[in-house]
Design an enzyme around this catalytic site. Structure first.
Site, PDB file in Angstrom:
ATOM      1  N   ARG A 171     -10.659  26.214 -35.460  1.00 62.85           N
ATOM      2  CA  ARG A 171     -10.912  26.062 -33.555  1.00 62.85           C
ATOM      3  C   ARG A 171      -9.762  26.083 -32.935  1.00 62.85           C
ATOM      4  O   ARG A 171      -9.577  26.504 -31.968  1.00 62.85           O
ATOM      5  CB  ARG A 171     -11.898  24.581 -33.646  1.00 62.85           C
ATOM      6  CG  ARG A 171     -13.211  24.117 -34.760  1.00 62.85           C
ATOM      7  CD  ARG A 171     -14.180  24.698 -34.224  1.00 62.85           C
ATOM      8  NE  ARG A 171     -14.371  26.733 -34.403  1.00 62.85           N
ATOM      9  CZ  ARG A 171     -14.726  27.438 -35.529  1.00 62.85           C
ATOM     10  NH1 ARG A 171     -14.592  26.568 -36.152  1.00 62.85           N
ATOM     11  NH2 ARG A 171     -14.524  28.101 -35.450  1.00 62.85           N
ATOM     12  N   ASP A 198     -12.018  22.193 -26.367  1.00 67.64           N
ATOM     13  CA  ASP A 198     -10.423  22.919 -25.770  1.00 67.64           C
ATOM     14  C   ASP A 198     -10.144  21.695 -24.323  1.00 67.64           C
ATOM     15  O   ASP A 198     -10.894  21.305 -24.246  1.00 67.64           O
ATOM     16  CB  ASP A 198     -11.354  24.550 -25.759  1.00 67.64           C
ATOM     17  CG  ASP A 198     -11.534  24.298 -24.549  1.00 67.64           C
ATOM     18  OD1 ASP A 198     -11.424  23.550 -23.101  1.00 67.64           O
ATOM     19  OD2 ASP A 198     -13.490  24.784 -25.141  1.00 67.64           O
ATOM     20  N   HIS A 201     -15.667  13.988 -27.322  1.00 66.57           N
ATOM     21  CA  HIS A 201     -15.786  13.920 -28.301  1.00 66.57           C
ATOM     22  C   HIS A 201     -14.756  14.480 -28.812  1.00 66.57           C
ATOM     23  O   HIS A 201     -13.641  15.350 -29.807  1.00 66.57           O
ATOM     24  CB  HIS A 201     -16.642  15.183 -28.847  1.00 66.57           C
ATOM     25  CG  HIS A 201     -17.666  15.361 -28.531  1.00 66.57           C
ATOM     26  ND1 HIS A 201     -18.870  16.003 -28.633  1.00 66.57           N
ATOM     27  CD2 HIS A 201     -18.847  13.569 -28.322  1.00 66.57           C
ATOM     28  CE1 HIS A 201     -20.505  15.372 -28.307  1.00 66.57           C
ATOM     29  NE2 HIS A 201     -19.767  13.929 -28.177  1.00 66.57           N
ATOM     30  N   SER A 232     -26.248  22.266 -24.486  1.00 65.51           N
ATOM     31  CA  SER A 232     -28.248  21.849 -24.613  1.00 65.51           C
ATOM     32  C   SER A 232     -28.633  20.213 -24.696  1.00 65.51           C
ATOM     33  O   SER A 232     -29.897  20.517 -24.354  1.00 65.51           O
ATOM     34  CB  SER A 232     -27.933  22.561 -26.059  1.00 65.51           C
ATOM     35  OG  SER A 232     -27.495  21.402 -27.035  1.00 65.51           O
TER      36      SER A 232
HETATM   37  P1  OAD Z   1     -24.445  23.549 -27.428  1.00 69.03           P
HETATM   38  O1  OAD Z   1     -23.823  24.632 -28.286  1.00 69.03           O
HETATM   39  O2  OAD Z   1     -26.110  22.928 -28.358  1.00 69.03           O
HETATM   40  O3  OAD Z   1     -25.167  24.041 -26.615  1.00 69.03           O
HETATM   41  C1  OAD Z   1     -24.509  25.093 -25.874  1.00 69.03           C
HETATM   42  C2  OAD Z   1     -25.159  25.377 -24.192  1.00 69.03           C
HETATM   43  O4  OAD Z   1     -25.212  26.588 -23.483  1.00 69.03           O
HETATM   44  C3  OAD Z   1     -27.347  25.884 -24.545  1.00 69.03           C
HETATM   45  O5  OAD Z   1     -27.783  25.111 -23.422  1.00 69.03           O
HETATM   46  C4  OAD Z   1     -26.975  27.244 -23.926  1.00 69.03           C
HETATM   47  O6  OAD Z   1     -27.812  28.071 -23.263  1.00 69.03           O
HETATM   48  C5  OAD Z   1     -25.736  27.197 -23.578  1.00 69.03           C
HETATM   49  N1  OAD Z   1     -24.793  28.655 -22.834  1.00 69.03           N
HETATM   50  C6  OAD Z   1     -24.302  29.635 -23.926  1.00 69.03           C
HETATM   51  N2  OAD Z   1     -23.993  30.711 -23.278  1.00 69.03           N
HETATM   52  C7  OAD Z   1     -23.848  30.227 -22.032  1.00 69.03           C
HETATM   53  C8  OAD Z   1     -22.902  30.847 -20.631  1.00 69.03           C
HETATM   54  N3  OAD Z   1     -22.362  31.808 -21.030  1.00 69.03           N
HETATM   55  N4  OAD Z   1     -22.886  29.923 -20.049  1.00 69.03           N
HETATM   56  C9  OAD Z   1     -23.269  28.522 -19.841  1.00 69.03           C
HETATM   57  N5  OAD Z   1     -24.326  27.756 -20.536  1.00 69.03           N
HETATM   58  C10 OAD Z   1     -23.928  28.526 -21.597  1.00 69.03           C
HETATM   59  O7  OAD Z   1     -23.410  22.620 -27.290  1.00 69.03           O
HETATM   60  P2  OAD Z   1     -22.948  21.928 -27.215  1.00 69.03           P
HETATM   61  O8  OAD Z   1     -24.822  20.926 -26.050  1.00 69.03           O
HETATM   62  O9  OAD Z   1     -21.715  21.206 -25.949  1.00 69.03           O
HETATM   63  O10 OAD Z   1     -20.313  18.278 -30.938  1.00 69.03           O
HETATM   64  O11 OAD Z   1     -23.104  21.127 -27.990  1.00 69.03           O
HETATM   65  C11 OAD Z   1     -22.964  19.192 -28.019  1.00 69.03           C
HETATM   66  C12 OAD Z   1     -21.713  18.964 -29.021  1.00 69.03           C
HETATM   67  O12 OAD Z   1     -22.940  19.106 -30.499  1.00 69.03           O
HETATM   68  C13 OAD Z   1     -20.285  19.393 -29.611  1.00 69.03           C
HETATM   69  O13 OAD Z   1     -19.451  18.955 -28.513  1.00 69.03           O
HETATM   70  C14 OAD Z   1     -20.234  19.339 -30.700  1.00 69.03           C
HETATM   71  C15 OAD Z   1     -21.695  19.921 -31.324  1.00 69.03           C
HETATM   72  O14 OAD Z   1     -22.151  19.690 -32.517  1.00 69.03           O
HETATM   73  C16 OAD Z   1     -18.533  17.813 -31.941  1.00 69.03           C
HETATM   74  O15 OAD Z   1     -18.788  18.503 -32.859  1.00 69.03           O
HETATM   75  C17 OAD Z   1     -19.253  16.180 -31.942  1.00 69.03           C
END
Ligand code: OAD
Length: 231
Positions: free
Chosen positions: A58, A91, A106, A174
């Site tokens: 990562r 990041d 996180h 998400s």
């Molecule tokens: P997710 O992978 O759950 O969600 C990513 C979101 O980004 C989704 O709603 C996609 O539709 C959207 N997406 C994809 N490409 C995109 C783009 N080019 N522009 C804008 N949006 C886009 O990621 P997170 O919600 O960040 O935690 O996940 C939350 C946490 O789950 C992370 O911080 C991590 C993970 O497990 C830990 O590791 C503790």
């Protein structure tokens, strides 16, 4: 006149166009790895070398990535607004784009912390953190990451920022991981909530103004809208 207060709640999607994979999209990171193998304290206790290797990968990816148009649009909003970025991302692309107030719910991949004293946090100069890399107290260093099952120590600060927001922007998350996802419920009743995401994101009880685009396109457009409306 006081500048309007803008809070940006960001997730993996904001860094997707920088080449960093999201977690839950198809081909996301959690398709390839099991959370319980690499992102829990139990996993680190069982197989620390595997967990450290996962985070080395990562970190390498982050070191090779550059901020994209979304990070840059968010940083430039500081010209007109008081901006706080509350990110779930580990990041440092918001900082490298120029955002000055970034709270990492996180944790941060370019830092490590002592396994004996959680307050002892050190910067990592390169991509590798290995077994035998010790903190100044002599105990093993671990990634400065909040793992599943651990407390999120910055939640109260993040909630207080959202409670004072004039405008809330949710970008690239998400909203499936709690407690972070629950932050949207801390927005004041009349605070508009903008969502920038190419996918559908649902949160009961929250009415999003949805900019249904990738962050690199939607965020600069939303920034122009916010300037025209408030600045
Ligand atoms: P997710 O992978 O759950 O969600 C990513 C979101 O980004 C989704 O709603 C996609 O539709 C959207 N997406 C994809 N490409 C995109 C783009 N080019 N522009 C804008 N949006 C886009 O990621 P997170 O919600 O960040 O935690 O996940 C939350 C946490 O789950 C992370 O911080 C991590 C993970 O497990 C830990 O590791 C503790």
């Amino acid at each position: 006149m006081e500048r309007p207060r803008l809070v940006i709640l960001s997730g993996a999607g904001v860094s997707a166009e920088s080449g960093i994979r999201t977690f839950r999209d198809s081909d996301g990171l959690w398709d390839q790895y099991r959370i319980e193998d690499v992102a829990t304290p139990q996993a680190f206790g069982r197989d620390p070398a595997l967990v450290l290797h996962f985070y080395d990968l990562r970190r390498t990816q982050v070191l090779n990535a550059r901020p994209n148009a979304a990070h840059e649009a968010i940083a430039a909003l500081e010209d007109n607004f008081t901006v706080d970025v509350v990110t779930q991302n580990i990041d440092d692309l918001h900082e490298r784009a120029g955002s000055s107030r970034v709270l990492h719910l996180h944790g941060e991949i370019r830092k490590a912390r002592s396994t004996r004293d959680p307050a002892l946090v050190v910067d990592l100069p390169g991509a590798h953190l290995g077994l035998g890399d010790l903190c100044p107290l002599g105990s093993q260093l671990r990634p400065h990451i909040v793992w599943f099952g651990e407390e999120v120590p910055l939640m109260p600060r993040a909630a207080s920022l959202v409670e004072q927001a004039d405008v809330l922007v949710v970008v690239g998350t998400s909203l499936q991981v709690y407690p972070a996802a629950g932050l949207v419920h801390h927005a004041p009743p009349h605070c508009p909530v903008h969502l920038v995401d190419p996918g559908d994101v649902h949160m009961p009880g929250v009415r999003f103004n949805h900019w249904k685009e990738k962050a690199g396109e939607g965020m600069p457009k939303l920034a122009a809208f916010l300037r025209a409306t408030y600045a």
